[in-house]
Design a protein around this motif. Structure first.
Motif, PDB file in Angstrom:
ATOM      1  N   ASN A 106       1.143  11.743  -0.759  1.00 54.50           N
ATOM      2  CA  ASN A 106      -0.206  10.366  -0.662  1.00 54.50           C
ATOM      3  C   ASN A 106      -0.608   8.964  -0.787  1.00 54.50           C
ATOM      4  O   ASN A 106      -1.212   8.343  -0.874  1.00 54.50           O
ATOM      5  CB  ASN A 106      -0.578  10.585  -2.097  1.00 54.50           C
ATOM      6  N   ASN A 107       1.045   8.958   0.338  1.00 58.46           N
ATOM      7  CA  ASN A 107       1.051   7.553   0.694  1.00 58.46           C
ATOM      8  C   ASN A 107       0.980   7.457   2.594  1.00 58.46           C
ATOM      9  O   ASN A 107       1.299   8.013   2.085  1.00 58.46           O
ATOM     10  CB  ASN A 107       2.419   6.743  -0.312  1.00 58.46           C
ATOM     11  N   LEU A 108       1.306   6.291   2.752  1.00 54.44           N
ATOM     12  CA  LEU A 108       1.511   5.413   4.358  1.00 54.44           C
ATOM     13  C   LEU A 108       2.842   5.500   3.698  1.00 54.44           C
ATOM     14  O   LEU A 108       3.429   5.588   3.331  1.00 54.44           O
ATOM     15  CB  LEU A 108       0.189   4.790   4.679  1.00 54.44           C
ATOM     16  N   LYS A 127      -9.984  10.192  11.589  1.00 57.17           N
ATOM     17  CA  LYS A 127      -9.862  10.094  10.316  1.00 57.17           C
ATOM     18  C   LYS A 127      -8.672   9.937  10.293  1.00 57.17           C
ATOM     19  O   LYS A 127      -7.835  10.898   9.951  1.00 57.17           O
ATOM     20  CB  LYS A 127     -10.525  11.524   9.892  1.00 57.17           C
ATOM     21  N   TYR A 184      -7.439   1.935  10.364  1.00 57.41           N
ATOM     22  CA  TYR A 184      -8.217   3.182  10.011  1.00 57.41           C
ATOM     23  C   TYR A 184      -8.935   3.626  11.447  1.00 57.41           C
ATOM     24  O   TYR A 184     -10.202   3.347  11.012  1.00 57.41           O
ATOM     25  CB  TYR A 184      -8.163   3.547   8.269  1.00 57.41           C
ATOM     26  N   TRP A 236       0.050  -3.618  11.386  1.00 57.84           N
ATOM     27  CA  TRP A 236      -0.875  -4.035  11.101  1.00 57.84           C
ATOM     28  C   TRP A 236      -1.222  -2.628  11.474  1.00 57.84           C
ATOM     29  O   TRP A 236      -1.379  -1.922  12.465  1.00 57.84           O
ATOM     30  CB  TRP A 236      -1.617  -5.184  12.368  1.00 57.84           C
ATOM     31  N   TRP A 290      -4.780   7.370  10.543  1.00 59.85           N
ATOM     32  CA  TRP A 290      -4.582   5.741  10.191  1.00 59.85           C
ATOM     33  C   TRP A 290      -3.337   5.875  11.439  1.00 59.85           C
ATOM     34  O   TRP A 290      -1.925   6.755  12.145  1.00 59.85           O
ATOM     35  CB  TRP A 290      -2.718   5.868   9.166  1.00 59.85           C
ATOM     36  N   PHE A 345      -5.706  -3.288   8.366  1.00 56.70           N
ATOM     37  CA  PHE A 345      -4.927  -3.702   7.175  1.00 56.70           C
ATOM     38  C   PHE A 345      -3.841  -4.424   7.325  1.00 56.70           C
ATOM     39  O   PHE A 345      -3.324  -3.749   8.185  1.00 56.70           O
ATOM     40  CB  PHE A 345      -5.126  -2.597   6.077  1.00 56.70           C
ATOM     41  N   THR A 391       1.276  10.834   6.308  1.00 59.20           N
ATOM     42  CA  THR A 391       1.476  10.540   5.026  1.00 59.20           C
ATOM     43  C   THR A 391       2.633  11.311   4.190  1.00 59.20           C
ATOM     44  O   THR A 391       2.948  12.424   4.247  1.00 59.20           O
ATOM     45  CB  THR A 391      -0.203  10.742   4.576  1.00 59.20           C
ATOM     46  N   TYR A 451      -3.662  -1.333  -3.424  1.00 59.07           N
ATOM     47  CA  TYR A 451      -4.389   0.287  -3.076  1.00 59.07           C
ATOM     48  C   TYR A 451      -3.051   1.407  -3.688  1.00 59.07           C
ATOM     49  O   TYR A 451      -2.031   1.566  -3.508  1.00 59.07           O
ATOM     50  CB  TYR A 451      -4.951   1.339  -2.304  1.00 59.07           C
ATOM     51  N   LEU A 481     -12.123   5.878  11.983  1.00 55.50           N
ATOM     52  CA  LEU A 481     -13.142   6.430  11.134  1.00 55.50           C
ATOM     53  C   LEU A 481     -13.993   7.443  12.061  1.00 55.50           C
ATOM     54  O   LEU A 481     -14.295   8.467  11.269  1.00 55.50           O
ATOM     55  CB  LEU A 481     -14.662   4.931  11.027  1.00 55.50           C
ATOM     56  N   ASN A 499      -2.241   3.585  -4.050  1.00 52.80           N
ATOM     57  CA  ASN A 499      -2.082   5.251  -2.737  1.00 52.80           C
ATOM     58  C   ASN A 499      -3.250   5.397  -1.982  1.00 52.80           C
ATOM     59  O   ASN A 499      -4.822   4.865  -1.704  1.00 52.80           O
ATOM     60  CB  ASN A 499      -1.556   6.556  -3.569  1.00 52.80           C
ATOM     61  N   LEU A 500      -3.122   6.142  -0.547  1.00 53.74           N
ATOM     62  CA  LEU A 500      -3.789   6.128   0.336  1.00 53.74           C
ATOM     63  C   LEU A 500      -5.253   6.897   0.082  1.00 53.74           C
ATOM     64  O   LEU A 500      -6.471   6.526  -0.036  1.00 53.74           O
ATOM     65  CB  LEU A 500      -3.081   7.450   1.571  1.00 53.74           C
ATOM     66  N   TYR A 501      -5.419   7.825  -1.381  1.00 59.39           N
ATOM     67  CA  TYR A 501      -6.441   8.853  -2.019  1.00 59.39           C
ATOM     68  C   TYR A 501      -7.488   8.121  -2.707  1.00 59.39           C
ATOM     69  O   TYR A 501      -8.587   7.979  -2.676  1.00 59.39           O
ATOM     70  CB  TYR A 501      -5.604   9.573  -2.153  1.00 59.39           C
ATOM     71  N   GLN A 530       2.922   0.086   1.512  1.00 57.93           N
ATOM     72  CA  GLN A 530       1.493   0.141   0.766  1.00 57.93           C
ATOM     73  C   GLN A 530       0.427  -1.137   1.480  1.00 57.93           C
ATOM     74  O   GLN A 530       0.877  -2.044   2.715  1.00 57.93           O
ATOM     75  CB  GLN A 530       2.187  -1.331   0.016  1.00 57.93           C
ATOM     76  N   LEU A 531      -0.816  -0.955   1.387  1.00 54.21           N
ATOM     77  CA  LEU A 531      -1.830  -1.972   2.190  1.00 54.21           C
ATOM     78  C   LEU A 531      -1.615  -3.203   1.495  1.00 54.21           C
ATOM     79  O   LEU A 531      -2.037  -2.789  -0.251  1.00 54.21           O
ATOM     80  CB  LEU A 531      -3.248  -0.802   2.699  1.00 54.21           C
ATOM     81  N   ARG A 560       6.210  -2.519   4.037  1.00 59.06           N
ATOM     82  CA  ARG A 560       6.590  -2.136   4.188  1.00 59.06           C
ATOM     83  C   ARG A 560       7.895  -1.491   3.376  1.00 59.06           C
ATOM     84  O   ARG A 560       8.086  -2.824   3.029  1.00 59.06           O
ATOM     85  CB  ARG A 560       7.106  -1.268   5.582  1.00 59.06           C
TER      86      ARG A 560
END
Lengths: 274, 508
Positions: free
Chosen positions: B450-452, B500, B495, B492, B502, B481, B447, A229, B497, A231-233, B459-460, B485
């Motif tokens: 826009n990234n974890l 909302k 998210y 591991w 991570w 997921f 975050t 992905y 749900l 990025n997260l969004y 990165q997933l 890193r």
């Protein structure tokens, strides 16, 4: 001048003593490459077995593995742990692990939980006492220890190393890779690093051979990407998450009428993506 | 096969006497939770009170005291009776008539055939038991017969039946209504003209059990078999009248409570642990002698240290089952005692409450069985675990056990080192990759751009795998997921749900 006379009188005794001495595998014999075969446990990796002079993890001696982060433990040791628990029938002891071992992961590796014992000593003195007690016990077939926060001195490592000679188990000490710059009495010292595609193992000390051998061991398929992905969004833009954000209760009860997005379809079926 | 000899001791007023009520003088009713009479003194019966009668009706007949039944006291009194009778026979059954109402009669059934030789004759043994019952102070009636059921029925005769031979006539004279354990069949037989057991007996003699089998349930036929079989066995021609059932659960037999305690008193207070070793070894040796003589095993003991000021300190020692070799128990005690030390100067040492179990060893040579029945490795394992527990504390020595739950943090748990873990993996856990290390509490992931981000950019790379459950308690819904890193560590992450957010939960 009595010594030469004695040696000439009892030549067989001296020869026997020398032979006994040479039978020890901790006697340095220069570049002869001669070593005493020692019992070893298959690592599960052909390449690693080739590098190790006993064709596996050597038993009854201290093995030091240096890592920056304690990851991939059972990738390296899973095969040996399974062998020691199931065939040798001894205890697999995890001494001072960095986090709580996950029972499900151990079972997936085929390691029987009834043979796994976890010890969490609170001080360095307790750590050394536990290490020595376990290494001296025939009940412990494999000891995997993680160095405590306080650094271990050479004398303490020597104490551990001496205790490992008493039995035929596998004794492994994980240390931070920076600690491997210190000298150590361990029979085998290795640096382990997980890279993008493989585990890099560098042998920095092995009795009977010259150091400096590097090998790469493959990572399991499940560690590789099936989808990245950006990025997260980007992920959260997926239809399922948009739907979940809107009405979190709908996704498990309402079956969409039109064909769902590929990723969402896999989630509904409960499978991994791809 | 030698004939069995059964003595039935029926206690008609047991529920009242268990409450220490004098039934000869007091008018007392015992009632059930449904306000029905379940026991009454003879005076009440004389006034017309009947069992299973509503208490309001009984009160109209006479002015009497009304009490509730106390089943716990009844249990205690039965235990007292059984303990007293255990001196005469080891085969004692507590018998309760299996009826649909709560007014069932109680008593004890004793099998005496194996003890006759010990006491000389059956008459002598019977008289000794009767003397014993007289000292206990319960009202009872007794009867002897070759089967338990027959003896119980004979206890309803007008006179005590003190002999086994020639009591068939007494049995046959009894009414079929006494077969209360099969009330429906007994009433049906009564209506068909079978008024006494003699009528059933005649029917069996003439036509066998075919007609009865058509009318009655197999359980009732078995019941009749229990009553009449000893008499039928005498007549060889009737041997095939009933087929003996192959499988039948044996009735529970009274077993006395086992209590073991052994004490050593010292002439002077002992302040050193080393001085305790000799008496400890002696006490353990006595325990092992006891185990061998009773064919038992032991899985732990309790030591009690006492002084002249009545201070007491307890030390519990657990081990695998031992039988003859006490050295393991001694070594485990030694390890624990070295760690804890003596609490005070000891004047008295007691070994009590050994965890005694039935012997479970392979082979038949029980008495000469060697101490090697514990594998050496197992013994060594126990010793090293005990040593480490003594050093770092039992809480810091544990095993892991699997638990059947979808949620990862609930799917495993710590258990004490001596317990056996659950290892049968099932469900989704069998196939999906799981991390080597699991955090007790998932940690929130931040975050950045826009990234974890958790100690580095994440990165997933694989997933998702949805895990959901606990809707009945606290609904949980997560997409898991595998993430990598920037230093190549595989994490591991999931998210949530519902929240909302991570989280990271494990490291591979």
């Amino acid at each position: 001048m009595s010594s030469p006379r004695c040696s000439s009188q009892f030549p067989h005794t001296n020869a026997a003593a020398l032979d006994t001495l040479l039978r020890r595998d901790d006697v340095w014999r220069g570049h002869s490459q001669a070593f005493i075969p020692r019992d070893a446990v298959d690592t599960g990796y052909e390449a690693l077995n080739t590098v190790l002079i006993h064709k596996g993890w050597p038993q009854a001696c201290l093995i030091e593995l240096g890592q920056k982060h304690f990851t991939g433990t059972w990738l390296l040791l899973g095969h040996a742990a399974k062998h020691q628990a199931c065939e040798a029938g001894g205890l697999i002891v995890l001494l001072n692990p960095p986090a709580q071992p996950y029972a499900v992961a151990l079972l997936q590796q085929g390691i029987p939980l009834e043979r796994v014992l976890v010890l969490t000593p609170q001080t360095k003195a307790d750590f050394i006492a536990c290490f020595v007690a376990l290494a001296r016990s025939s009940a412990c077939a494999m000891l995997v220890a993680w160095q405590p926060k306080q650094k271990l001195s050479y004398a303490e490592l020597r104490k551990c190393q001496l205790a490992t000679h008493d039995n035929h188990g596998l004794y492994i000490l994980f240390r931070h890779r920076s600690a491997l710059q210190q000298s150590s009495p361990a029979a085998l010292r290795m640096l382990v690093a997980v890279q993008a595609r493989a585990i890099l193992v560098e042998c920095i000390k092995q009795r009977g051979t010259l150091p400096g051998v590097n090998i790469s061991l493959p990572l399991p398929d499940t560690w590789f990407s099936t989808a990245t992905y950006r990025n997260l969004y980007h992920l959260l833009d997926e239809p399922l998450y948009r739907q979940a954000n809107a009405t979190p209760w709908l996704q498990e009860t309402v079956v969409p009428l039109r064909r769902p997005h590929r990723m969402a379809r896999n989630i509904v079926k409960g499978r991994g993506y791809g | 096969m030698a004939k069995q000899i059964w003595l039935a001791l029926r206690l008609p007023y047991f529920a009242l006497e268990a409450l220490d009520i004098d039934i000869t003088e007091q008018a007392v009713l015992l009632i059930t939770a449904k306000n029905k009479v379940c026991a009454a003194s003879p005076i009440c019966f004389d006034e017309g009170v009947r069992l299973d009668m509503p208490v309001s009706t009984a009160r109209m007949l006479l002015n009497c005291e009304v009490l509730s039944r106390d089943k716990q006291k009844e249990q205690q009194k039965i235990h007292t009776i059984c303990t007293a009778l255990y001196a005469y026979t080891p085969y004692i059954e507590h018998y309760i008539e299996n009826t649909y109402i709560e007014t069932s009669m109680q008593g004890v059934l004793l099998e005496l055939s194996r003890c006759v030789h010990l006491f000389g004759s059956i008459e002598c043994l019977r008289d000794r038991i009767i003397d014993c019952m007289n000292t206990l102070g319960f009202t009872y009636v007794y009867a002897l017969a070759f089967s338990a059921k027959a003896a119980w029925l004979l206890s309803y005769s007008q006179k005590p039946i003190g002999h086994c031979d020639n009591n068939l006539d007494d049995l046959l004279s009894l009414s079929t209504l006494l077969l209360v354990e099969h009330n429906e069949e007994a009433e049906a037989l009564q209506q068909s003209g079978f008024e006494t057991l003699h009528d059933i007996w005649q029917q069996l003699q003439k036509e066998g059990n075919f007609s009865l089998k058509k009318r009655c349930s197999p359980a009732f036929i078995d019941y009749l078999l229990d009553i009449f079989n000893p008499f039928l066995a005498e007549k060889k021609s009737q041997e095939d009248l009933f087929a003996t059932p192959l499988f039948r659960a044996s009735a529970p037999v009274y077993t006395p409570e086992e209590h073991y305690s052994d004490t050593r008193f010292f002439d002077y207070p002992i302040a050193s642990i080393e001085l305790l070793y000799a008496p400890m070894k002696q006490l353990l040796q006595n325990l092992c002698d006891y185990l061998v003589s009773c064919q038992k095993q032991c899985a732990g003991v309790q030591w009690v240290f006492s002084d002249i000021y009545h201070h007491s300190e307890y030390l519990n020692v657990r081990c695998e089952r031992i039988y003859r070799d006490w050295s393991l128990l001694f070594e485990l005690t030694h390890i624990q005692l070295d760690k804890t030390g003596l609490p005070f100067e000891v004047d008295q040492l007691e070994l009590r409450r050994p965890n005694v179990l039935n012997l479970n060893i392979e082979g038949s040579e029980l008495a000469i069985y060697d101490s090697k029945h514990i594998p050496d490795n197992n013994r060594e394992e126990q010793l090293v675990i005990a040593k480490i527990q003594a050093r770092i504390g039992p809480k810091n020595v544990f095993k892991l056990s699997y638990r059947d739950d979808h949620m990862p943090e609930l799917s495993h748990r710590k258990i004490p080192a001596q317990e056996k873990p659950i290892t049968a993996l099932d469900g989704q856990h069998c196939f999906s990759p799981r991390p080597d290390w699991l955090f007790k509490v998932p940690m929130a992931i931040g975050t950045q751009q826009n990234n974890l981000h958790w100690h580095g950019h994440i990165q997933l790379v694989r997933g998702p795998e949805r895990l959901q459950g606990h809707w009945w308690h606290k609904a949980t819904e997560r997409d898991y997921f595998i993430a990598v890193r920037d230093d190549q560590i595989r994490l591991w992450v999931f998210y949530d749900l519902l929240k909302k957010e991570w989280f990271v939960q494990g490291v591979f």
